[in-house]
Design an enzyme around this catalytic site. Sequence first.
Site, PDB file in Angstrom:
ATOM      1  N   SER A 233      -5.796   3.922  -0.579  1.00 57.41           N
ATOM      2  CA  SER A 233      -6.582   4.419   0.524  1.00 57.41           C
ATOM      3  C   SER A 233      -6.249   3.669   1.824  1.00 57.41           C
ATOM      4  CB  SER A 233      -8.076   4.334   0.180  1.00 57.41           C
ATOM      5  OG  SER A 233      -8.846   5.027   1.120  1.00 57.41           O
ATOM      6  N   ASP A 276      -3.566   7.471  -3.033  1.00 56.90           N
ATOM      7  CA  ASP A 276      -4.505   8.157  -2.138  1.00 56.90           C
ATOM      8  C   ASP A 276      -4.409   7.620  -0.715  1.00 56.90           C
ATOM      9  OD1 ASP A 276      -5.554  10.208  -3.585  1.00 56.90           O
ATOM     10  OD2 ASP A 276      -7.491   9.274  -3.995  1.00 56.90           O
ATOM     11  N   HIS A 357     -11.254  10.152  -5.761  1.00 58.39           N
ATOM     12  CA  HIS A 357     -10.716   9.033  -4.991  1.00 58.39           C
ATOM     13  C   HIS A 357     -10.999   7.699  -5.677  1.00 58.39           C
ATOM     14  CE1 HIS A 357      -9.121   7.059  -1.490  1.00 58.39           C
ATOM     15  NE2 HIS A 357     -10.260   6.489  -1.180  1.00 58.39           N
TER      16      HIS A 357
END
Length: 456
Positions: A233, A276, A357
């Site tokens: 992320s 991600d 996620h």
Amino acid sequence: MHTDTPFLSRLSPVPSFPAYSGPYTVGTQDVEIPVSELSSSAPAPDPQVSTISFRLFYPCEPEQRANYIPFFRLIYYTTIPATRNAKPLQPPPENEGRWPVMIFSHGLGGTRNSYSHICGSLASHGLVVVAPEHRDGSAPISFIKEAADSKRTSVHYTSLPHEPNLEVEEGRDLQLKIRCWELGLVHDALLKLDKGSTLTNIQTSRSAEDHLAAFQSLIDVHRPGKISWAGHSFGASTIVQFVKSIFYGNSPLYAATQSSALSEQITPSSSTTLLDLWTLPLLFNSTSSLWAKPLPAYSTSKALSQTTPPSPPLAILSEGFFKWSSNLRNTLRAVSPPASHTSNIQPHVFYSIASAHLSQSDFGLLFPWITKKALKAEEPERTLRLNARAILESLRRSGISVARTSKLDMGIMDDHESVKVPESPNGVGLALGQDQMILDTTDGSVRGWIAIDPSS
């Protein structure tokens, strides 16, 4: 030899993690080093951050397992299949002489403990994984200690909107500055550890033995392109910004001296794994100049020898991020070669069906019922195994020697899927390109594992 999680432990209100599937026992150690003992070519973005903090996951001597807090460390302890403050295993594989190293950057709401299972899984296959805890306000809370017995300074979470505006741009820029600066200091700490320099570990308790000195001449951190870089992320966008800043220079957020060891380390053969990838922090004015440049794998600005070919980046998405169309387009742009690139190097891009996620962190394993009910995420353990398999195979193809993918991990495939796992003495072996199916772009090669065409 690892064993499956005992049945009674599954009934405990304090959850535990499944065994790592690699052939090595895993050790772990918390490290916090004063910035004053390290070298950086960039000034400190925040004077309050006077130490760097990270957790090491590494192959170790077989010992008893230990309990510690991998995710919600302020709430309770959770058992993981690792030994705390264990002595690193020596010697490393004979054909390399040193353990390969990966640096893993956490995302928003994460800490150095939030990805313990994937970091430990990789370590069980013969990697030393370094998980920094960023003091940029992205962790729920982080503590800075000046000395072993001193009071702690708290760094609290900084809440910023997810929509772009001037406040968000300034806030994310500062966070990226801190994160990249910390990664540079972690790199210097690893160099010093391998050289045998004496470093103060503030996290060492009076009752625990400090094994940092045992890493001398043990980790492969000096050869250009041999350190692997990974993140989830915001951590993935940190890695993109960091490696480009080092490789190209002239970054307003982080600059390393071009003759430095760090500058020499980042090459087109440097392995990058992006889980991600969150692209928003890379799209602001301050980062736009680097955003327009490709990852080092596609650059021709630095010569490569025939023995160190470029390393295609690996991007793994959850189904949730795959369905986020604007971020998906930017992710594919981030990992793909420019239109003018003439070589046949292409990124490896995949997503896991029925994953969210948080499936790439410890959260899915700790709270499967929440992720299933709220996020429609299934099979959290299998999702992480698929991620680990892809990372390990990507490393093999980049010339990083790691242990073979285990029969346990191969066994997660359906009965109709056929694959032969090479045998090796004592279950430990080194092989390049051995787990072909996990990076196969043919639909259905591995159940629930979907290749994404980067040109789409």
